[in-house]
Design a protein around this motif. Structure first.
Motif, short mmCIF file in Angstrom:
data_model
loop_
_atom_site.label_atom_id
_atom_site.label_comp_id
_atom_site.label_asym_id
_atom_site.label_seq_id
_atom_site.Cartn_x
_atom_site.Cartn_y
_atom_site.Cartn_z
N ASP A 1 0.85 -1.13 -0.13
CA ASP A 1 -0.09 0.08 0.09
C ASP A 1 0.80 1.29 0.00
O ASP A 1 0.28 2.27 0.43
CB ASP A 1 -0.82 -0.03 1.33
N ASP A 2 2.01 1.17 -0.40
CA ASP A 2 2.78 2.39 -0.51
C ASP A 2 2.33 3.37 -1.63
O ASP A 2 1.85 2.96 -2.35
CB ASP A 2 4.24 2.33 -0.92
N GLN A 3 2.47 4.83 -1.38
CA GLN A 3 2.03 5.79 -2.25
C GLN A 3 2.97 5.63 -3.53
O GLN A 3 3.93 5.28 -3.60
CB GLN A 3 2.17 7.16 -1.60
N TRP A 4 2.24 6.25 -4.58
CA TRP A 4 2.80 6.37 -5.87
C TRP A 4 4.16 7.33 -5.64
O TRP A 4 3.98 8.36 -4.78
CB TRP A 4 1.98 6.90 -6.84
N LYS A 5 5.13 7.15 -6.39
CA LYS A 5 6.42 7.83 -6.22
C LYS A 5 6.67 8.33 -7.57
O LYS A 5 6.47 7.62 -8.71
CB LYS A 5 7.56 7.07 -5.60
N LEU A 6 7.44 9.42 -7.67
CA LEU A 6 8.00 10.27 -8.79
C LEU A 6 9.47 10.58 -8.39
O LEU A 6 9.50 11.55 -7.73
CB LEU A 6 7.13 11.31 -9.10
N GLY A 7 10.09 9.61 -8.81
CA GLY A 7 11.62 9.73 -8.13
C GLY A 7 11.64 9.42 -6.55
O GLY A 7 11.18 8.35 -6.21
N PHE A 8 12.09 10.48 -5.93
CA PHE A 8 12.13 10.30 -4.58
C PHE A 8 10.86 11.04 -3.75
O PHE A 8 10.73 10.77 -2.57
CB PHE A 8 13.17 10.90 -3.85
N TRP A 9 10.03 11.72 -4.41
CA TRP A 9 9.01 12.35 -4.19
C TRP A 9 7.57 11.70 -4.10
O TRP A 9 7.38 10.73 -4.93
CB TRP A 9 8.66 13.71 -4.78
N ASP A 10 6.73 11.91 -3.12
CA ASP A 10 5.49 11.19 -3.29
C ASP A 10 4.72 11.97 -4.33
O ASP A 10 4.96 13.24 -5.03
CB ASP A 10 4.64 11.00 -2.12
N ALA A 11 3.74 11.08 -5.01
CA ALA A 11 3.10 11.73 -6.35
C ALA A 11 2.41 13.07 -5.80
O ALA A 11 2.36 14.11 -6.67
CB ALA A 11 2.08 10.86 -6.80
N ASP A 12 1.86 13.20 -4.81
CA ASP A 12 0.89 14.47 -4.34
C ASP A 12 2.11 15.63 -4.09
O ASP A 12 1.50 16.59 -4.18
CB ASP A 12 0.12 14.23 -3.17
N VAL A 13 3.22 15.27 -3.74
CA VAL A 13 4.12 16.49 -3.43
C VAL A 13 5.03 16.87 -4.68
O VAL A 13 5.12 18.05 -4.96
CB VAL A 13 5.25 15.70 -2.45
N ALA A 14 5.05 15.87 -5.78
CA ALA A 14 5.67 16.16 -7.11
C ALA A 14 4.88 16.73 -8.06
O ALA A 14 5.12 17.48 -8.70
CB ALA A 14 6.13 14.69 -7.65
N PHE A 15 3.49 16.73 -7.86
CA PHE A 15 2.46 17.06 -9.02
C PHE A 15 2.59 18.53 -8.79
O PHE A 15 2.79 19.14 -10.19
CB PHE A 15 1.07 16.72 -8.53
N PRO A 16 2.63 19.57 -8.07
CA PRO A 16 2.85 20.82 -7.96
C PRO A 16 4.10 21.13 -8.80
O PRO A 16 4.12 22.09 -9.59
CB PRO A 16 2.66 21.30 -6.92
N PHE A 17 5.15 20.61 -8.48
CA PHE A 17 6.32 21.02 -9.14
C PHE A 17 6.23 20.71 -10.53
O PHE A 17 6.71 21.57 -11.40
CB PHE A 17 7.44 20.31 -8.45
N VAL A 18 6.00 19.48 -10.81
CA VAL A 18 5.59 19.30 -12.41
C VAL A 18 4.95 20.22 -13.05
O VAL A 18 4.94 20.74 -14.24
CB VAL A 18 5.22 17.77 -12.42
N PHE A 19 3.44 20.58 -12.46
CA PHE A 19 2.52 21.30 -13.14
C PHE A 19 3.22 22.80 -13.38
O PHE A 19 3.25 23.27 -14.39
CB PHE A 19 1.55 21.43 -12.24
N PHE A 20 3.93 23.12 -12.15
CA PHE A 20 4.35 24.64 -12.54
C PHE A 20 5.70 24.56 -13.39
O PHE A 20 5.98 25.55 -14.03
CB PHE A 20 4.94 25.21 -11.05
N LEU A 21 6.39 23.68 -13.49
CA LEU A 21 7.40 23.16 -14.44
C LEU A 21 6.88 23.24 -15.92
O LEU A 21 7.37 23.95 -16.65
CB LEU A 21 8.04 22.14 -14.23
N PHE A 22 5.51 22.80 -16.11
CA PHE A 22 5.11 22.75 -17.25
C PHE A 22 4.56 24.33 -17.69
O PHE A 22 4.65 24.40 -18.82
CB PHE A 22 3.80 21.88 -17.29
#
Length: 99
Positions: free
Chosen positions: A12-33
């Protein structure tokens, strides 16, 4: 008959994007876009910086809380729409429950 069987411990681990959890990485990826869509170097740098700061704020807010804290917060704080409505739970505007 005696064989080593692998038993996974983290189903039941959360999804990861690199070392970040998905809900933490999403704002960075969105603002990068958004910065990439701006078409300027300064816009890209400013949006990437804002996304990074927002991601840090979210990760600090989530620290020492339940792993699904962001999902729980979104359910109680954001308005209900057909995509996010759950059938097994009452609507989020009903704060008092009897029983």
């Amino acid at each position: 008959m005696q064989s080593d069987t692998y038993i996974p411990r983290r189903l039941d681990d959360q999804w990861k994007l690199g070392f970040w959890d998905a809900d933490v990485a999403f704002p960075f990826v969105f603002f990068l876009f958004l910065g990439w869509m701006s078409g300027t170097k300064w816009g890209f740098v400013l949006c990437a910086g804002a996304g990074f700061l927002l991601s840090r704020w979210i990760s600090r807010t989530k620290a020492d809380k339940h792993p699904a804290f962001a999902m729980h917060w979104a359910y109680w704080a954001l308005p209900t729409n057909p995509a996010t409505a759950l059938r097994a739970t009452p609507p989020s505007h009903i704060r008092r429950m009897v029983g």
